[in-house]
Scaffold this motif. Structure first.
Motif, PDB file in Angstrom:
ATOM      1  N   ARG A   8     -27.516  32.281 -38.864  1.00 32.31           N
ATOM      2  CA  ARG A   8     -27.445  30.600 -38.351  1.00 32.31           C
ATOM      3  C   ARG A   8     -28.188  29.701 -38.037  1.00 32.31           C
ATOM      4  N   ASP A  10     -27.892  25.591 -36.009  1.00 30.70           N
ATOM      5  CA  ASP A  10     -27.944  25.352 -35.279  1.00 30.70           C
ATOM      6  C   ASP A  10     -28.500  24.010 -35.294  1.00 30.70           C
ATOM      7  N   SER A  27     -25.274  22.737 -39.172  1.00 26.49           N
ATOM      8  CA  SER A  27     -24.641  23.882 -38.331  1.00 26.49           C
ATOM      9  C   SER A  27     -24.054  24.773 -39.506  1.00 26.49           C
TER      10      SER A  27
END
Length: 368
Positions: A8, A10, A27
């Motif tokens: 992931r 972010d 993101s």
């Protein structure tokens, strides 16, 4: 982080000194066991994403997670990630066996374990029997297979591939596309593949991230990206397109070329200025009387499986047609298309806004 996500980003930004950021608050999530492609022109930020995942560089801002653990400061050798580089990065003084075994020897594995793992990796890339071959004696395609074997022998959770096929000729590229796709499906490893070749991305990927100027313009399946481009850049970069200014009269009705046409798009404002996309293969050559568009043929090129025909309507708008039918330069023809062939793009629409609008007419039973 999603239940099946392995990586992931972010709000990740990467900037060098005072230069313009090469990655701008990006993101996204990468799901486990899929083949992802980062697609875009040179300098768009796709290789930067790979280098951030690998740990070769650190983000200027934002956070990167691997299996829910923040890895911004984790060194490359402590990440379950391996990279296949564009130039292969093989050791020319070592033979095939020792190149593939190199990482295992660094880990101080036993010789019998190394032998078993190397043999299996070479079998997976169809290089059994090449163990003693010198790297300098191998073709480009064979070297690429060695580089892949060296990467997968370490059993990474994520395999990063930085334009690994760009140095190969067309036939070898096509062959290696099959090898990589089959390998990913067999091993179940998450592949993240970088390319600027849209045909390669469409052919190999489960999911594509289309990038430009440090931003992910659109993400989705190959069908999503090709059939429902979010903006002019995606429509123009992924495949060939006819992009025409238009006015959205109301739901399911759009005006261009001085006429109104039925379409399947909804959720736009009445009389909103938009752009429409019609792919060249969705235009059918017909008689002038039956055609929705009347055009004059300019050029005709034979592309093997179809003719590529360039023509112009009365307003001077160019139309590109892919057809099995011939159309002689200078002749007048009609072009026919279905409502589903028209894709409407809103100026400045975000991917989230686009997804919501797409959902609105999928729910109502219109799926393009």
């Amino acid at each position: 982080m999603g239940e099946n996500a392995i990586i992931r980003f972010d709000q990740v930004t990467k900037q060098y000194d005072q230069d313009e950021p090469v990655l701008k608050a990006v993101s996204f999530e990468i799901e486990r066991g899929k083949f992802y492609t980062l697609l875009g022109p040179s300098g768009c930020g796709k290789t930067t994403i790979l280098r951030l995942i690998a740990g070769f560089i650190e983000p200027s801002q934002g956070s990167i997670y691997l299996n829910d653990v923040k890895i911004n400061k984790v060194p490359p050798n402590e990440r379950q990630v391996n990279t296949v580089f564009q130039d292969y990065a093989l050791f020319p003084h070592l033979n095939v066996y020792e190149n593939v075994a190199f990482g295992l020897r660094i880990k101080k594995m036993k010789n019998d374990v190394i032998s078993e793992k190397v043999s299996e990796a070479l079998r997976l890339v169809n290089l059994e029997g090449y163990e003693k071959r010198q790297i300098t004696e191998m073709s480009g395609g064979q070297r690429q297979r060695v580089a892949i074997a060296r990467a997968i022998v370490n059993e990474p959770e994520v395999l990063l591939l930085d334009e690994p096929l760009s140095a190969l000729d067309l036939k070898l590229r096509t062959e290696m596309q099959y090898v990589l796709r089959e390998l990913q499906q067999r091993l179940g490893i998450t592949f993240i593949f970088v390319t600027h070749d849209q045909e390669e991305a469409l052919a190999m990927s489960d999911e594509i991230f289309v990038m430009n100027q440090g931003v992910i313009q659109q993400s989705g399946t190959p069908n999503d990206i090709y059939d429902e481009p979010i903006n002019r850049f995606v429509a123009d970069f992924v495949g060939e397109s006819n992009i025409v200014p238009a006015v959205m009269i109301e739901d399911n009705l759009v005006e261009f070329n001085g006429r109104r046409f039925e379409c399947v798009d909804q959720g736009l404002r009445p009389n909103e200025n938009v752009e429409i996309v019609i792919r060249p293969e969705d235009l059918e050559i017909t008689s002038l009387e039956q055609g929705k568009l009347r055009v004059k043929v300019d050029t005709q090129l034979f592309r093997g499986v179809h003719y590529e025909i360039s023509c112009y309507d009365e307003s001077g708008q160019e139309w590109l047609v892919h057809s099995t039918k011939r159309a002689e330069p200078g002749s007048m023809i009609g072009l026919q298309f279905e409502p589903e062939a028209i894709h409407v793009m809103r100026f400045g629409e975000t991917e989230e806004e686009f997804d919501k609008r797409l959902e609105s007419y999928e729910v109502s039973g219109h799926v393009t």
